[in-house]
Motif scaffolding. Structure first.
Motif, PDB file in Angstrom:
ATOM      1  N   VAL A 126       7.104  -3.253  -0.741  1.00  0.00           N
ATOM      2  CA  VAL A 126       6.217  -2.473  -1.130  1.00  0.00           C
ATOM      3  C   VAL A 126       6.452  -2.015  -2.515  1.00  0.00           C
ATOM      4  N   HIS A 127       7.376  -2.717  -3.187  1.00  0.00           N
ATOM      5  CA  HIS A 127       7.968  -2.044  -4.458  1.00  0.00           C
ATOM      6  C   HIS A 127       6.664  -2.487  -5.609  1.00  0.00           C
ATOM      7  N   ARG A 128       6.437  -1.263  -6.163  1.00  0.00           N
ATOM      8  CA  ARG A 128       5.481  -1.403  -7.332  1.00  0.00           C
ATOM      9  C   ARG A 128       5.859  -1.184  -8.653  1.00  0.00           C
ATOM     10  N   SER A 135       0.793  -1.271  -0.017  1.00  0.00           N
ATOM     11  CA  SER A 135      -0.002   0.109   0.046  1.00  0.00           C
ATOM     12  C   SER A 135       0.834   1.271   0.122  1.00  0.00           C
ATOM     13  N   CYS A 136       0.282   2.504  -0.215  1.00  0.00           N
ATOM     14  CA  CYS A 136       1.046   3.650  -0.255  1.00  0.00           C
ATOM     15  C   CYS A 136       0.827   4.355   0.990  1.00  0.00           C
ATOM     16  N   GLU A 138      10.744   2.713  -1.884  1.00  0.00           N
ATOM     17  CA  GLU A 138      10.725   1.571  -2.825  1.00  0.00           C
ATOM     18  C   GLU A 138       9.791   1.947  -3.911  1.00  0.00           C
ATOM     19  N   ARG A 139       8.729   2.609  -3.828  1.00  0.00           N
ATOM     20  CA  ARG A 139       7.865   3.001  -4.881  1.00  0.00           C
ATOM     21  C   ARG A 139       7.290   1.672  -5.676  1.00  0.00           C
ATOM     22  N   ARG A 174       0.271   8.779  -5.147  1.00  0.00           N
ATOM     23  CA  ARG A 174       0.199   7.420  -4.410  1.00  0.00           C
ATOM     24  C   ARG A 174       1.497   6.817  -4.166  1.00  0.00           C
ATOM     25  N   ILE A 175       2.557   7.567  -4.318  1.00  0.00           N
ATOM     26  CA  ILE A 175       3.878   6.944  -3.942  1.00  0.00           C
ATOM     27  C   ILE A 175       4.111   6.695  -2.652  1.00  0.00           C
ATOM     28  N   CYS A 176       3.298   7.856  -1.696  1.00  0.00           N
ATOM     29  CA  CYS A 176       3.042   7.392  -0.465  1.00  0.00           C
ATOM     30  C   CYS A 176       2.046   8.326   0.143  1.00  0.00           C
ATOM     31  N   GLY A 177       1.346   7.711   0.855  1.00  0.00           N
ATOM     32  CA  GLY A 177       0.107   8.483   1.359  1.00  0.00           C
ATOM     33  C   GLY A 177       0.381   9.506   2.324  1.00  0.00           C
ATOM     34  N   ILE A 178       1.535   9.458   3.189  1.00  0.00           N
ATOM     35  CA  ILE A 178       1.678  10.399   4.201  1.00  0.00           C
ATOM     36  C   ILE A 178       2.354  11.674   3.371  1.00  0.00           C
TER      37      ILE A 178
END
Lengths: 197, 362
Positions: free
Chosen positions: B41-43, A17-18, B361-362, B63-67
């Motif tokens: 979490v690598h996408r 998840s992001c 990790e993206r 959406r790379i990171c929600g924070i």
């Protein structure tokens, strides 16, 4: 009604998840939404948990971890896919390192879509999950502690307990998921090609 | 000398909100070495830039990171704007910085809460997250989203904040400030908190420089490096900007830097709201990034300096998009602080760098 559904314990795992859905899952536990007033407690131990909240989609690195945690949870158990990535792969569906939603790896009972999933949706999903948990518990009790039917994994594997033992089982899941994502990718590529022309 | 044992830590661990795996080599209760493993979490988001229109890709960067979601959309937009030579309207720059600083407040409050949870102060954790919800309410009011804002676009921002709402933001922040000061007293003055954080995970200025750590982690070791100092976007309009620096170099210093940055960010938002000009909030980008053109930009994310690179190829798809995230810089520092620490301090040391695995990790 059994005691389980009056105080279900959660375990949360971030598949890929992001973080957006993860912080919303945590936000559910903190004062504004405060699910602890319903007896819901977040635990880090799979063996203590009744409900498995998974955020994010599955990739080749974490599919084993996900199945490992699932197999360590005791029956009856409920899996909730939190967020659209956990449901279907979401915006990451076309990424090369994405096998799809959580149901590629383990059976999912409740889907809670959203990007990021709203705390209200998570609470709704957990409440819906309690119904499923009670059904499973009743079925479990009726057979005297034996599973009414062997838990069938979505990828066509038969027993949850066997997953961690053999590499071959994992390989089968990979192959199937990879084929599915390849088929999907070729379809979307064609569509995008058509759009570009 | 005791026997060496390897303890696996993660990817699923109660203290970790995100999956990272550490192999801890321990001798009795002392950690000798920590070997990180990532990839859970690598996408493959950098590759996705080849399949998505450069304007649509803004939603992917969020959406790379929600924070740090707003920060990444801002960094990407800045880079593509530099690539195409787009002049962003001034009001949009101010709004971007306001949202970005509010994101910093929410990110630091989140981290302070997790830190409190890691040393077993659950009440403090709950209080931090309770205050954080006020910021999320501002986000929801101004953009509609709580964590993924979808406010930034190439050429500006999608929506304006009315003057009335801007005044409302100030009122919310003023209300928060007195309550936050109460928490600050606990984080910086409480005896038991101090005894848990002081001298845990010490990193000297020398080590921090050699390991190229960034952000609050570096500033806690006495390095006065903050990209906001270079005045990108609306930061140039600030009357003065002084990075928050601590010389402590330990867990206490890191929490001090972040805790004080929350107040600093609130002041920045307040100052910018007073100075915000009245212009349109976006311009439509014309054409596509030219073939062979490339651009870089830097940004101070809540976790430190973030570096962006983009390369155009003449079509609406970019050739390459690259991010160097703050956590990837800080992992070296983290493993250094873990060497020789007590096993019980491992969660705290991992947490005090504020790791964001999803960005890394993206």
């Amino acid at each position: 009604m059994s005691s389980t559904i009056k105080s279900p314990w959660l375990i949360h795992y971030d598949a890929s998840s992001c973080n957006g859905c993860d912080i919303e899952v945590l936000a559910c536990l903190t004062p504004l939404y405060d699910v602890e007033r319903f007896g819901i407690i977040n635990t880090g131990n799979p063996k203590h948990a009744d409900i498995f909240l998974v955020t994010g989609s599955v990739n080749e690195r974490n599919i084993g971890v996900l199945q490992q945690i699932y197999s360590q949870m005791l029956e009856p158990k409920v899996v909730i896919a939190c967020g659209i990535c956990a449901c279907s792969g979401g915006v990451f569906r076309d990424c090369y390192n994405n096998l799809g939603g959580v149901d590629v790896a383990i059976p999912v009972d409740i889907y809670a879509p959203g990007c990021a999933v709203r705390p209200q949706a998570i609470i709704d999903a957990v409440v819906a999950g309690l119904g499923v948990l009670e059904e499973k518990r009743a079925a479990f009790a009726a057979t005297g502690g034996k599973l009414a039917e062997k838990p069938v994994l979505a990828s066509g594997l038969s027993s949850a307990n066997k997953i961690v033992d053999g590499v071959s089982v994992r390989d089968a899941a990979f192959t199937k998921a990879r084929e599915a994502s390849k088929a999907l990718a070729s379809v979307t590529d064609r569509q995008e090609g058509a759009n570009n022309d | 000398m005791g026997k060496r044992t390897v303890i696996p830590f993660g990817p699923q661990h109660p203290v970790l909100p995100e999956p990272v795996h550490l192999d801890l080599v321990v001798e009795d209760e002392k950690v000798v070495e920590a070997i990180p493993q990532i990839g859970f979490v690598h996408r493959g988001l950098e590759k996705l830039v080849e399949k998505r229109d450069f304007q649509v890709y803004v939603s992917i960067t969020e959406r790379i990171c929600g924070i740090c979601s707003f920060g990444h959309s801002l960094g990407y937009s800045q880079t593509v704007e530099a690539l195409m030579g787009i002049e962003v309207p001034r009001r949009a720059e101010f709004l971007r910085v306001i949202w970005h600083e509010l994101s910093r407040v929410h990110s630091h409050l989140l981290w302070l809460g997790l830190l409190a949870d890691a040393f077993g102060f659950e009440n403090l954790f709950m209080q931090c997250w309770r205050l954080r919800e006020r910021i999320l309410d501002i986000f929801e009011k101004t953009t509609g989203g709580r964590v993924i804002l979808s406010a930034c676009c190439v050429g500006g921002v999608y929506q304006d904040i009315s003057d009335e709402d801007l005044r409302g933001i100030i009122l919310v922040l003023d209300g928060m400030k007195s309550e936050y000061n109460e928490l600050l007293k606990v984080f910086l003055g409480d005896r038991s908190v101090k005894s848990r954080l002081c001298d845990v995970g010490y990193l000297s200025k020398q080590q921090a420089t050699e390991l190229c750590v960034v952000g609050p982690f570096a500033r806690a070791s006495g390095i006065t490096e903050d990209i906001r100092n270079y005045g990108y976007g609306a930061y140039g309009a600030l009357a003065a900007f002084e990075p928050v620096v601590s010389e402590a170099g330990d867990g206490y210093g890191r929490s001090e830097v972040r805790a004080l940055e929350v107040l600093q960010s609130m002041d920045i938002v307040k100052e910018l709201v007073e100075k915000i000009p009245d212009t349109p909030v976006n311009v439509a980008p014309k054409g596509s990034p030219a073939a062979g053109s490339f651009a870089v930009s830097r940004l101070e994310q809540p976790r430190g300096e973030c570096f962006y690179y983009a390369k155009g190829n003449g079509t609406k798809f970019l050739d390459r998009f690259r991010i160097r995230t703050p956590t990837s810089q800080n992992i070296g520092g983290m493993t250094t602080t873990l060497q020789g620490c007590d096993l019980q301090d491992v969660p705290l040391n991992v947490l005090t760098i504020d790791p964001c695995i999803s960005c890394t990790e993206r």
